[in-house]
Design a protein around this motif. Structure first.
Motif: not given
Length: 590
Positions: A272-281, A346-357
């Motif tokens: 689910d998260e991978n698809l959302y990140e791809y569509l967000d990209f 298709p897998i998209h890995v975002p470059k920025r990583t958000d470590h906020v809780n």
């Protein structure tokens, strides 16, 4: 641009197919899990603990999934491993033997009992009354011996008679003795849902019989001997719990179910998260919101198909495996097919990583809004009340003589009703205020529970399940709309996840833990009516509190800044979806 459009369409198609297979697989096994545990011989309290642990494990594990690997290859390996692991964990359940030889036997069709079980046990079918009386006398003698001393009780609880022939004979006698016992019959202790002495009673009996020895040591003045004997008693009690056949089965089931749920949660979250990140990209996240329909369609088809197939089978696949194991075989097959689909994701890995809780931040946002707090409590209670239906409705239908076809249809009717009502979502949200929709949803959920407590025939469940369109679907429309109003940029999905955890992790787990004990001691009808009363009381309370809250409509201007002008359309459909138009309309109604 054309290649991007093609990639988006391909990704959405693959995701829809994956959700279709996943929904069908989950519907093959998950709704029938508690029914399978009943056939393994587990009583209602232990079944409630297993169901509650399942919901709780999923809720606690989901936030930890956010730390999943970021690399493409690692994500693919995680998806493949979770798929294969969840299929294997579900198959582990089919290898667990029943706690009692006649556990699943007495729930079979009477016409199939003598043939199938007798053939599996390699024992000729009883044809004379002398044969039956001999078996009955043997059982009566064994039961009388159990009552003599605690040591004999411990020995009798161990599975010393492993022969399938003895299990078949003693199971047949129990079936004839308990024939006709249903939900509303039997004494207050068993209530038609538990058979035989409980392991807790066994432990208590052992403790009571050993305690005088400890007291004698104390009176002799030897304090060290007293402590030693007391430790021996405690050790024997704990040892007896783990040696008890019923508790051994319970621990094996609990481990398999929790492992299964952890792997399935990791899989669903990662995909689910991978698809959302791809569509967000590619900036088309608006298409993400309707993918749940494919899951519901797959679940509807899967539940009905597996139910029709299982109804055609004999009661037992072997001497210890009931036909309900086919539900988990179907799940494993569909999960394996979805593995083939996941290879092309298709897998998209975002470059920025958000470590906020984000979980803590989402809770703070919920706590800051009065209406959000009310709706959070509402979904918690709805999840707790819904767990009573999810866990024990099929038990009740089985006692009413229902076939598995009606059980599968009841799942499909509820899901399809939600899908059909979804097409009127926009019109309903514009016509009625949020609190009115919540009030109707809670009222219909209470009506559902009340109808289940007076369930007269199996097919009547299908009529009651139609109400799920409002009691479940419409309620979440309002909750999600409220969440979107208070969300800050990037927090919408975290808020939705927190509310889902409150409903299915907090509410459903607590409802499952308590529901099993209520069913055993008071009956399933009492459980349904108690939740009906709780929902009605909360309905009156939420109406009173809602009227005292200030009427303020928060307009989330961050959506305007994040909107892409290229997605603007002059069509009426796009205008209805525009957040600013909707917010202005809601403001005018208030």
């Amino acid at each position: 641009a054309m290649s991007e459009q093609w990639d988006v369409g391909r990704a959405l198609a693959l995701s829809g197919l994956f959700r279709l297979l996943q929904g069908a697989g989950r519907a093959c096994a998950a709704p029938f899990l508690t029914l399978y545990l009943r056939h393994l011989g587990l009583p209602a309290p232990l079944v409630g603990v297993v169901a509650g642990a399942k919901h709780l494990a999923a809720a606690l594990w989901a936030p930890l999934c956010s730390r999943c690997p970021k690399g493409r290859r690692k994500r693919r390996l995680l998806v493949a491993g979770s798929l294969l692991g969840s299929a294997g964990a579900s198959l582990l359940l089919t290898l667990i033997p029943p706690a009692d030889g006649d556990a699943g036997y007495k729930y079979c069709n009477a016409s199939q009992q003598l043939g199938d079980r007798g053939a599996a046990a390699t024992v000729p079918g009883p044809g004379t009354s002398s044969h039956m009386s001999a078996v009955t006398n043997a059982k009566a003698a064994s039961k009388e011996m159990v009552k003599t001393t605690a040591d004999v009780l411990i020995a009798s609880r161990k599975p010393t008679l492993t022969s399938a022939a003895f299990q078949g004979l003693f199971g047949l006698t129990d079936t004839l003795e308990k024939k006709g016992r249903g939900i509303g019959e039997g004494d207050a202790k068993t209530n038609g849902y538990s058979d035989g002495p409980s392991g807790w009673t066994t432990s208590l009996s052992l403790f009571k019989t050993t305690l005088p020895t400890v007291g004698g040591s104390y009176e002799s003045g030897n304090l060290s001997d007293h402590r030693k004997d007391a430790q021996d008693v405690s050790f024997e009690v704990v040892q007896n719990i783990f040696q008890d056949r019923e508790h051994q089965i319970f621990l094996m089931v609990l481990g398999a179910v929790v492992l299964w749920e952890l792997l399935a949660t990791s899989l669903e979250w990662t995909v689910d998260e991978n698809l959302y990140e791809y569509l967000d990209f590619v900036d088309v996240t608006d298409r993400y919101g309707k993918l749940w329909i494919w899951s519901y369609l797959g679940a509807s088809v899967g539940a009905c198909s597996i139910a029709i197939f299982v109804d055609q089978l004999n009661c037992f696949l072997s001497s210890t495996i009931t036909r309900l194991a086919v539900h988990f075989y179907g799940y494993a097959l569909l999960i394996t097919l979805s593995l083939l689909v996941s290879v092309f994701f298709p897998i998209h890995v975002p470059k920025r990583t958000d470590h906020v809780n984000k979980t803590a931040k989402a809770l703070a946002l919920l706590w800051s809004d009065g209406r959000a707090i009310l709706y959070a409590i509402t979904v918690f209670l709805a999840g707790a009340a819904g767990s009573a239906v999810q866990n024990f409705l099929f038990w009740q239908m089985q006692d009413r003589g229902s076939s598995e076809l009606y059980m599968g249809l009841s799942v499909a009717v509820g899901l399809l009703a939600e899908i059909l009502l979804y097409f009127f979502k926009g019109k309903l949200l514009r016509t009625f205020s949020s609190i009115r929709i919540v009030a109707v949803s809670l009222s219909l959920l209470a009506v559902q529970l009340l109808c289940y407590s007076f369930l007269w025939t199996a097919w009547s469940v299908l009529l009651v399940q139609i109400l799920s369109a409002f009691s479940s679907g419409a309620l979440w429309w309002v909750v999600n709309m409220t969440v979107d109003d208070i969300a800050t940029p990037g927090m919408e999905r975290s808020l939705h996840a927190v509310l889902q955890s409150l409903c299915y992790g907090g509410g459903a787990s607590l409802g499952s833990f308590a529901g099993g004990f209520v069913v055993k001691h008071f009956g399933l009808a009492v459980l349904y009516r108690a939740w009906c009363v709780c929902l009605v009381l909360w309905l009156f309370l939420i109406l009173i509190v809602q009227s005292k809250l200030p009427r303020q409509k928060k307009i989330n201007y961050s959506r305007l800044l994040a909107a892409d002008s290229s997605d603007m359309s002059d069509s009426d459909e796009e205008n209805e979806r525009d957040w600013l138009v909707k917010a202005m309309k809601d403001e005018s109604f208030n």
